[in-house]
Scaffold this active site. Structure first.
Site, short mmCIF file in Angstrom:
data_model
loop_
_atom_site.label_atom_id
_atom_site.label_comp_id
_atom_site.label_asym_id
_atom_site.label_seq_id
_atom_site.Cartn_x
_atom_site.Cartn_y
_atom_site.Cartn_z
N CYS A 1 45.48 -18.81 57.08
CA CYS A 1 45.66 -17.88 58.20
C CYS A 1 45.72 -16.42 57.74
O CYS A 1 46.12 -16.14 56.61
CB CYS A 1 46.95 -18.24 58.95
SG CYS A 1 46.73 -19.61 60.10
N HIS B 1 42.51 -25.26 60.02
CA HIS B 1 41.90 -23.93 60.19
C HIS B 1 40.39 -24.02 59.90
O HIS B 1 39.99 -24.57 58.88
CB HIS B 1 42.57 -22.93 59.24
CG HIS B 1 42.26 -21.53 59.60
ND1 HIS B 1 43.08 -20.75 60.39
CD2 HIS B 1 41.18 -20.76 59.34
CE1 HIS B 1 42.53 -19.57 60.58
NE2 HIS B 1 41.37 -19.55 59.94
N HIS C 1 37.04 -23.67 58.43
CA HIS C 1 36.57 -23.08 57.17
C HIS C 1 35.54 -23.98 56.51
O HIS C 1 35.42 -25.16 56.84
CB HIS C 1 37.74 -22.86 56.21
CG HIS C 1 38.31 -24.15 55.66
ND1 HIS C 1 39.09 -25.01 56.41
CD2 HIS C 1 38.21 -24.71 54.44
CE1 HIS C 1 39.45 -26.04 55.66
NE2 HIS C 1 38.92 -25.89 54.46
N LYS D 1 32.76 -45.51 60.35
CA LYS D 1 31.89 -46.34 59.53
C LYS D 1 32.42 -46.33 58.11
O LYS D 1 32.65 -45.26 57.54
CB LYS D 1 30.47 -45.77 59.55
CG LYS D 1 29.52 -46.35 58.51
CD LYS D 1 29.15 -47.80 58.77
CE LYS D 1 28.23 -48.35 57.67
NZ LYS D 1 27.98 -49.81 57.85
N TYR E 1 28.85 -53.19 49.93
CA TYR E 1 27.39 -53.32 49.84
C TYR E 1 26.75 -51.95 49.64
O TYR E 1 25.83 -51.80 48.83
CB TYR E 1 26.83 -54.01 51.08
CG TYR E 1 25.39 -54.46 50.88
CD1 TYR E 1 25.09 -55.56 50.08
CD2 TYR E 1 24.33 -53.77 51.47
CE1 TYR E 1 23.78 -55.97 49.87
CE2 TYR E 1 23.02 -54.18 51.27
CZ TYR E 1 22.75 -55.28 50.47
OH TYR E 1 21.45 -55.68 50.27
O1 LIG Z 1 32.99 -56.60 55.92
P1 LIG Z 1 32.50 -56.11 57.22
O2 LIG Z 1 33.62 -55.86 58.18
O3 LIG Z 1 31.38 -56.92 57.77
O4 LIG Z 1 31.86 -54.64 56.95
C1 LIG Z 1 32.26 -53.77 55.94
O5 LIG Z 1 31.43 -53.93 54.78
C2 LIG Z 1 30.04 -53.68 55.02
C3 LIG Z 1 29.30 -53.85 53.71
O6 LIG Z 1 29.79 -52.99 52.70
C4 LIG Z 1 29.83 -52.27 55.60
O7 LIG Z 1 28.48 -52.11 55.97
C5 LIG Z 1 30.72 -52.03 56.84
O8 LIG Z 1 30.60 -50.68 57.26
C6 LIG Z 1 32.17 -52.35 56.46
O9 LIG Z 1 33.00 -52.16 57.60
#
Ligand SMILES: O=P(O)(O)O[C@H]1O[C@H](CO)[C@@H](O)[C@H](O)[C@H]1O
Ligand SMILES: O=P(O)(O)O[C@H]1O[C@H](CO)[C@@H](O)[C@H](O)[C@H]1O
Lengths: 323, 323
Positions: free
Chosen positions: A55, A164, A166, A286, A291
């Protein structure tokens, strides 16, 4: 044989800009959500907090006192990942153990004196001041460093604990990894096809339409064909622009963007990547985990479906619509 | 000129396995932590919960009832990202819009009938059963698919909301992106140097010692020279082993690992990557955000410092030491 439909049939797509593949499994969106729900966004941020180091007038961790700034405010990061004077690790003694020198500068830029606004809530002239400040910091640091990366970590999900508004600017003596990949791809495309990769890509998306989110006289916003994050978008100028400082005043009033620098860079096209961490809503994110980290990025709706949802969003910012 | 010290001077390191660079800025660990703090780990998980779809005897989302399993339990993922029968997207009409067919299978494997254990809390014969199950699912799916990826998303920070100990197995008709990069690097190294990249790498780390975490008759655990995640480790067998099913009984009693499959793969060395999301403690995580997503991975302590901290950890699991 069944006819292929991207929204029903998993497939892989190629990202020619970063030389990567993504697995698109849109049918996954049909599953019920039993996973983690994030806390709702903090909406009650005080406009001014004398204890917030970003700030105007506040004291930072290193004891420096911020000026009572009224527009943007640029200062050196108190805990920079890149410093201008690091010595070189020297020659490598083995091909599997390669280290190289890294020098640079990390700066922080406040967008506005108020803590309770974000870029989309600011006035066009205020946003324009940010873009001008990006262009001049790019010019200033670009004179010394081959790469100037401007980025904003926005919100708690992205590890940002300070509300803030930035961004950060990290300039480096080396071309970072992603920039190297984009450099290789764009250079190769130009030498093979005689024009910048992203110019042809933008033109194609204007013809194909289904991934467009917004178009204006000067800019395109689209969900790239190879998007990894559910609502990832790409911002592109409509004419060939290599760097931020090349933008005209009219273009600067249009929209924000990233940056780059160098020698012959005619194959480069200025662009900004947006990677929102969300999947289903403001509170369901997400996770790019097992994977994705070990094998390949995977997305749960098609880029075309994401573009459609983004296009359908109201013009009015959700915070202004609330009351 | 100042003498270079990795723990004080930022530098970049090359990952010859995945052809990537990382920025190492160890001096960043000196900054005070003002960022997000994660909720402490849930330690009171019931051993059996009839409503948990991974428990023995429970009903899953699709109505199927789990057997009263007593060891490991393998079943098809109810919402698979990869299915065996997706049609092909057909030929691409433009070099910037490339999509290809993706087919595969997604399975879930429960490690144990109890929800309140994790791999490190299980008995060696119980862990051995998991490794044997990994070897046989690799063999089974590897007969049809070129890649079998075994991975565990562990804990809420990694998007895993189900505490029951389990992993996933995704087999695909294509070599995923990371596997492709590892394939290219290992193949090139073998043809240039006449031996597998990871065999030479393991030998070098045994000589250099400062990144070793654990060594046994059959296995090495180390923080790779190019580690991206603060406490990332790499597990390697000490002899040349290409795939899980090739492991001897004695090696299987040693430690867990990943997988791969194909034609002439003598340049491959079986290995497992561990990417814990933590930075400073069990509740302060590393955010891989703006700079990492847009430019290059950046780490805040050296791999050598991480290895030292990992070596200093007590032999006893923290949950067993608590009471
Ligand atoms: O194990 P889930 O709930 O199917 O899914 C999880 O692992 C997957 C593989 O790494 C990812 O694509 C998802 O975003 C994650 O939530
Ligand atoms: O902005 P901060 O707090 O310095 O740091 C944040 O952004 C950096 C650059 O993306 C990351 O390396 C850090 O892990 C993240 O916490």
């Amino acid at each position: 044989a069944t006819t292929f439909r991207a929204s029903e049939h998993q497939h892989i797509r190629y990202n020619p800009l970063q030389d990567e593949w993504v697995l698109v499994s849109a049918h996954r969106m049909k599953r019920p959500w039993q996973g983690q729900v994030e806390p709702p966004l903090l909406t009650t941020v005080p406009r001014h907090d004398p204890h917030n180091p970003l700030c105007p007038g506040a004291t930072r961790a290193n004891g420096e006192v911020n000026p009572h700034y009224e527009g943007t405010f640029l200062f050196d990061n108190d805990f920079p990942a890149l410093q201008p004077d690091a010595p070189s690790p020297g020659p490598s003694d083995h091909p599997l153990f390669q280290a190289e020198a890294a020098r640079g500068v990390c700066k922080v830029m406040c967008f506005h004196p108020w803590s309770d606004v974000t870029l989309p809530l600011m006035l066009v002239p205020e946003i324009r001041a940010v873009i001008d400040a990006w262009a001049s910091v790019t010019e200033e640091l670009g004179a010394q460093y081959p790469w100037v990366q401007i980025f904003e970590n926005k919100g708690a999900m992205m590890g940002c604990s300070n509300p803030h508004p930035h961004c950060q600017v990290w300039a480096s003596s080396f071309l970072p990894d992603v920039a190297q990949r984009e450099e290789r791809s764009q250079r190769a495309y130009q030498s093979q096809h005689g024009e910048p990769l992203l110019m042809e890509y933008g033109r194609q998306e204007l013809l194909r339409k289904d991934r467009l989110v917004l178009t204006s006289e000067h800019w395109l916003v689209l969900v790239p064909f190879w998007a990894v994050w559910p609502f990832q978008t790409l911002l592109l100028p409509r004419r060939h622009v290599r760097r931020l400082p090349e933008l005209t005043p009219a273009e600067r009033d249009g929209a924000p963007m990233g940056s780059e620098a160098g020698a012959n860079w005619d194959h480069w096209q200025l662009h900004a990547h947006y990677y929102p961490p969300l999947l289903r809503s403001a509170t369901v994110r997400k996770f790019m985990v097992g994977y994705e980290m070990l094998a390949q990025a995977q997305r749960d709706l098609t880029p075309e479906q994401a573009a459609e949802r983004l296009r359908a969003l109201p013009e009015v910012h959700y915070r202004l619509g609330q009351k």
